[in-house]
Scaffold this active site. Structure first.
Site, PDB file in Angstrom:
ATOM      1  N   ASP A   1     -10.048  -5.386  -4.611  1.00 13.50           N
ATOM      2  CA  ASP A   1      -9.194  -3.841  -3.854  1.00 13.50           C
ATOM      3  C   ASP A   1     -10.623  -2.912  -3.569  1.00 13.50           C
ATOM      4  O   ASP A   1     -11.005  -2.235  -4.946  1.00 13.50           O
ATOM      5  CB  ASP A   1      -8.272  -3.555  -4.473  1.00 13.50           C
ATOM      6  CG  ASP A   1      -7.717  -2.649  -3.115  1.00 13.50           C
ATOM      7  OD1 ASP A   1      -7.961  -1.805  -2.448  1.00 13.50           O
ATOM      8  OD2 ASP A   1      -6.727  -2.735  -3.114  1.00 13.50           O
TER       9      ASP A   1
ATOM     10  N   HIS B   1      -7.822  -5.712  -0.342  1.00 10.77           N
ATOM     11  CA  HIS B   1      -6.453  -4.762  -0.034  1.00 10.77           C
ATOM     12  C   HIS B   1      -5.321  -5.854   0.806  1.00 10.77           C
ATOM     13  O   HIS B   1      -4.379  -5.290   0.204  1.00 10.77           O
ATOM     14  CB  HIS B   1      -7.222  -3.462   0.435  1.00 10.77           C
ATOM     15  CG  HIS B   1      -6.108  -2.462   0.716  1.00 10.77           C
ATOM     16  ND1 HIS B   1      -5.302  -1.426  -1.001  1.00 10.77           N
ATOM     17  CD2 HIS B   1      -4.916  -1.936   1.285  1.00 10.77           C
ATOM     18  CE1 HIS B   1      -4.015  -1.019  -0.873  1.00 10.77           C
ATOM     19  NE2 HIS B   1      -4.440  -1.016   0.789  1.00 10.77           N
TER      20      HIS B   1
ATOM     21  N   SER C   1       0.839  -1.594   0.245  1.00 13.78           N
ATOM     22  CA  SER C   1      -0.449  -0.400  -0.075  1.00 13.78           C
ATOM     23  C   SER C   1       0.865   1.424   0.463  1.00 13.78           C
ATOM     24  O   SER C   1       1.762   1.457  -0.879  1.00 13.78           O
ATOM     25  CB  SER C   1      -0.628  -0.022   1.138  1.00 13.78           C
ATOM     26  OG  SER C   1      -2.016   1.129   0.879  1.00 13.78           O
ATOM     27  N   MET C   2       1.038   2.215   0.456  1.00 15.27           N
ATOM     28  CA  MET C   2       1.698   3.315   0.967  1.00 15.27           C
ATOM     29  C   MET C   2       2.911   2.966   1.247  1.00 15.27           C
ATOM     30  O   MET C   2       3.973   3.318   0.436  1.00 15.27           O
ATOM     31  CB  MET C   2       1.240   4.497   2.415  1.00 15.27           C
ATOM     32  CG  MET C   2       1.714   5.156   2.861  1.00 15.27           C
ATOM     33  SD  MET C   2       2.119   6.437   4.221  1.00 15.27           S
ATOM     34  CE  MET C   2       2.796   5.276   5.044  1.00 15.27           C
TER      35      MET C   2
END
Length: 229
Positions: free
Chosen positions: A178, A208, A79-80
């Site tokens: 997601d 996700h 993710s980030m």
């Protein structure tokens, strides 16, 4: 040991997000594995008044240490953490890069609405704690400061251009269901990366939380093949 691997978790998350993959690498290799907790993300910390460069700097220091002590270093970002990983791969001699559910774009509103409806249904059926979206955000739900969310958006906006500067072998994995990222996020990343040795792998039934999803075995095998273990 000559090989090391750095795991970078997502916004509001923790190393738990990639734990199944971390465990497999721990069992199958003699690599040095690092999964630091980014500033403000520990149980006893707050994301209030944090700046995104604190998160980048923490990951960067861990990477510098690994590069100083090991001959071969891989980076896995979720993710980030994937955005940070890609950025660092343009600055340092990272040999391979794995990007999981990486945030090149923002929320897929229609899918998120469906996921929230499913979370409400699971709550009504008494199955809330089995819901992956709830598991992902239970700890931070309702407590993430707006300032931290803004910093996350700044990070994505400021570091997005670095995807086009990535020139190392890269594996991009994305869940087909997601609720937080649209498929175009993974496609954008894949198209942007300069290295010809790149793979885009969709997991059609996954959301996700890829490492904890229904196609966990597929994800782990794809990573093992890519990392040659």
């Amino acid at each position: 040991m000559t090989t090391a691997c750095l795991f970078i978790h997502g916004f509001g998350g923790s190393p738990y997000e990639t734990e199944p993959l971390y465990t497999v690498l721990e069992e199958c290799t003699d690599w040095e594995l690092r999964a630091p907790i980014l500033p403000g993300h520990d149980e006893n910390e707050s994301l209030e008044n944090r700046e995104y460069m604190e998160w980048v700097s923490k990951a960067e220091k861990e990477l510098e240490d690994l590069l100083f002590n090991y001959n071969h270093v891989y980076v896995i970002g979720y993710s980030m953490g994937g955005v940070i990983a890609a950025y660092l791969a343009t600055k340092y001699n990272v040999e391979k890069l794995v990007l999981l559910s990486t945030s090149a774009h923002y929320i897929d509103v229609s899918q998120l609405a469906e996921d929230i409806w499913k979370m409400a249904k699971d709550a009504a059926d008494g199955d809330l704690f089995e819901n992956d979206l709830f598991q992902r955000y239970a700890r931070r739900m309702g407590t993430t400061p707006m300032s931290a969310s803004i910093e996350f958006q700044k990070l994505v906006d400021d570091l997005r251009p670095y995807f086009s500067k990535v020139d190392v072998p890269t594996l991009v994995l994305q869940g087909g269901q997601d609720g937080l990222l649209p498929p175009k996020s993974a496609e954008y990343i894949y198209d942007s990366i300069q290295c010809e040795d790149k793979t885009l792998h969709f997991l059609p039934q996954s959301k996700h939380m890829l490492c904890h999803g229904p196609e966990q075995k597929d994800l782990i095998q794809a990573c093992r093949n890519f990392l040659e273990i």
